[in-house]
Design an enzyme around this catalytic site. Structure first.
Site, PDB file in Angstrom:
ATOM      1  N   GLY A 206       0.888  -1.071   0.074  1.00  0.00           N
ATOM      2  CA  GLY A 206      -0.143   0.037  -0.120  1.00  0.00           C
ATOM      3  C   GLY A 206       0.761   1.139   0.118  1.00  0.00           C
ATOM      4  N   ASN A 207       0.344   2.547   0.495  1.00  0.00           N
ATOM      5  CA  ASN A 207       0.959   3.476   0.407  1.00  0.00           C
ATOM      6  C   ASN A 207       0.247   4.454   1.241  1.00  0.00           C
ATOM      7  OD1 ASN A 207      -1.254   5.219  -0.985  1.00  0.00           O
ATOM      8  ND2 ASN A 207      -0.753   3.881  -2.494  1.00  0.00           N
ATOM      9  N   ARG A 208       0.924   5.806   1.609  1.00  0.00           N
ATOM     10  CA  ARG A 208       0.466   6.777   2.591  1.00  0.00           C
ATOM     11  C   ARG A 208      -0.612   7.518   2.568  1.00  0.00           C
ATOM     12  NH1 ARG A 208       4.625   6.706   6.691  1.00  0.00           N
ATOM     13  NH2 ARG A 208       6.696   5.705   5.920  1.00  0.00           N
ATOM     14  N   SER A 209      -1.296   7.390   1.346  1.00  0.00           N
ATOM     15  CA  SER A 209      -2.346   8.253   0.932  1.00  0.00           C
ATOM     16  C   SER A 209      -3.515   8.225   1.936  1.00  0.00           C
ATOM     17  CB  SER A 209      -2.874   7.959  -0.411  1.00  0.00           C
ATOM     18  OG  SER A 209      -4.102   8.808  -0.596  1.00  0.00           O
ATOM     19  N   ALA A 273      -3.839   7.533  -5.127  1.00  0.00           N
ATOM     20  CA  ALA A 273      -2.415   7.167  -5.093  1.00  0.00           C
ATOM     21  C   ALA A 273      -2.380   5.664  -5.431  1.00  0.00           C
ATOM     22  CB  ALA A 273      -2.016   7.168  -3.688  1.00  0.00           C
TER      23      ALA A 273
END
Length: 413
Positions: A206-209, A273
């Site tokens: 995943g990512n930090r969005s 994102a």
């Protein structure tokens, strides 16, 4: 602030009680003028109890106060909700058969109509002509929401949610006579949040969005009069009311939803994102950590370039000229090959979108924060536009730029 709240004779009148509560809790003095038909749905006692003021639609009540003149003159804002087809027609043709229509004729401040009616009534040429007339005279007319109507039918015609009307009303007052709804009549699709690519039933890439910027864009587009569809990946904030929400998880799911949504969208804003890569294989069971085994090797494959694909789809459908505005977002960091803007300009050329909103990201920057600073690049080569502040303020700047781009190329249908 002194507000006149006109209530039309539609079943959505019950929602207006919540709108009245929002106005009064914000400290505004509200006088409710219910049409005679609306009192079949909500009685005057409700309006008087919630507003603390008398509620009447008769020009013969309190004649000594000359209410049919005074209320319109003194009002800082007039809101009509639900604005039925009948009320829109009366307002557009200047009728003055009761206190509400008299007040509209006497209005000297901003006026906001929040329509609600059956889809066929809203789409009828007579209603659309009345809406155009009111807008041409400076009144703000929101687009109705889409969804389930009174019966089994669905479509555009629902009253926007009370907080959406409240936000639009406050924006109208802040803008005074210069306020416009630049996206009225437009359909806007916005992606938000971060995609998650599963490794096994437990883990994912995943990512930090957080989704905060995408949600703020959805609110700004909604308040600009658009019908908004939000493609929601993982978000740390709830979606706003008054928009259609399409939940997605992975990049492939987002691609499918975006391609489908683009078919009837005037604007597509890809602010989510999206993971560039995904695991080539997803385990059906949790990947175990065992001392007697080697470290697992995870092979990644590229995800499709959704933004570029949307541009190609748009261009193939309208080879003679742009019929849809596509906006990309780029989260960039500088490196030895160039700074943030250099990478962003190269990305704009590769993607082919009309506008690219560029973030300089990093630790404690942008992701999850309430503030943002962006540069808006245009494929046309116009000067870069900077916007900074809260994500709400940045979104307002982006939506304003989109409205300018749309209306400078093709008039609103």
């Amino acid at each position: 602030m002194r507000i006149v709240l006109g209530v039309g004779g539609g079943i959505a009148a019950y929602k207006v009680a919540s709108l009245l509560r929002l106005f009064t809790e914000a400290g505004h003095d509200v006088t409710v003028i219910p049409t005679e038909a609306s009192t079949r749905f909500v009685g005057t006692a409700t309006w008087e109890a919630l507003s603390g003021n008398p509620a009447s639609n008769s020009v013969f009540d309190d004649v000594h106060q000359v209410n049919h003149v005074r209320l319109g003159h003194e009002a800082d804002l007039i809101v009509i909700a639900p604005a039925t087809a009948d009320l829109l027609a009366k307002a557009a043709t200047g009728q003055a058969g009761d206190l509400l229509t008299n007040t509209l004729l006497m209005a000297r401040g901003p006026v906001l109509f929040a329509p609600a009616m059956h889809t066929e009534m809203w789409q009828h040429p007579a209603t659309q002509a009345n809406v155009e007339t009111l807008r041409s005279r400076g009144s703000a007319v929101l687009e109705p929401a889409s969804g389930r109507l009174t019966g089994a039918d669905s479509g555009p015609g629902r009253l926007p949610e009370p907080d959406a009307i409240f936000d639009a009303a406050m924006a109208l007052v802040e803008g005074q006579a210069d306020f416009q709804l630049p996206l009225a009549g437009r359909t806007v699709t916005i992606s938000a949040g971060g995609t998650r690519e599963p490794l096994d039933p437990v883990r994912f890439l995943g990512n930090r969005s957080s989704g905060k910027q995408g949600v703020a864009l959805a609110v700004a587009a909604r308040n600009a009069g658009a019908t908004v569809r939000l493609l929601a990946a993982h978000m740390d904030v709830p979606p706003p009311s008054g928009v259609e929400v399409v939940p997605v998880e992975t990049a492939l799911q987002l691609r499918e939803a975006a391609l489908a949504a683009a078919a009837d969208s005037d604007v597509v804003i890809m602010s989510a994102a999206v993971a560039d890569f995904r695991p080539a294989a997803v385990s059906d069971t949790k990947i175990k950590k065992r001392d007697d085994r080697d470290d697992p090797v995870i092979t990644l494959v590229r995800n499709p370039d959704i933004l570029h694909e949307l541009v190609e789809l748009r261009n193939s459908a309208a080879p003679g000229g742009r019929q849809q505005l596509i906006v990309g977002f780029a989260a960039e960091t500088g490196d030895s090959d160039g700074d943030v803007l250099a990478h962003a300009r190269a990305k704009l050329q590769r993607k082919g979108c009309d506008l690219l909103v560029v973030n300089h990201v990093g630790t404690d920057k942008v992701f999850g924060q309430d503030t943002n600073s962006v540069v808006i690049l245009a494929r046309s080569g116009s000067e870069p536009q900077e916007a900074s502040g809260t994500k709400t303020e940045v979104s307002a700047a982006v939506i304003s730029r989109i409205g300018h781009e749309l209306n400078s190329v093709s008039p609103r249908p």
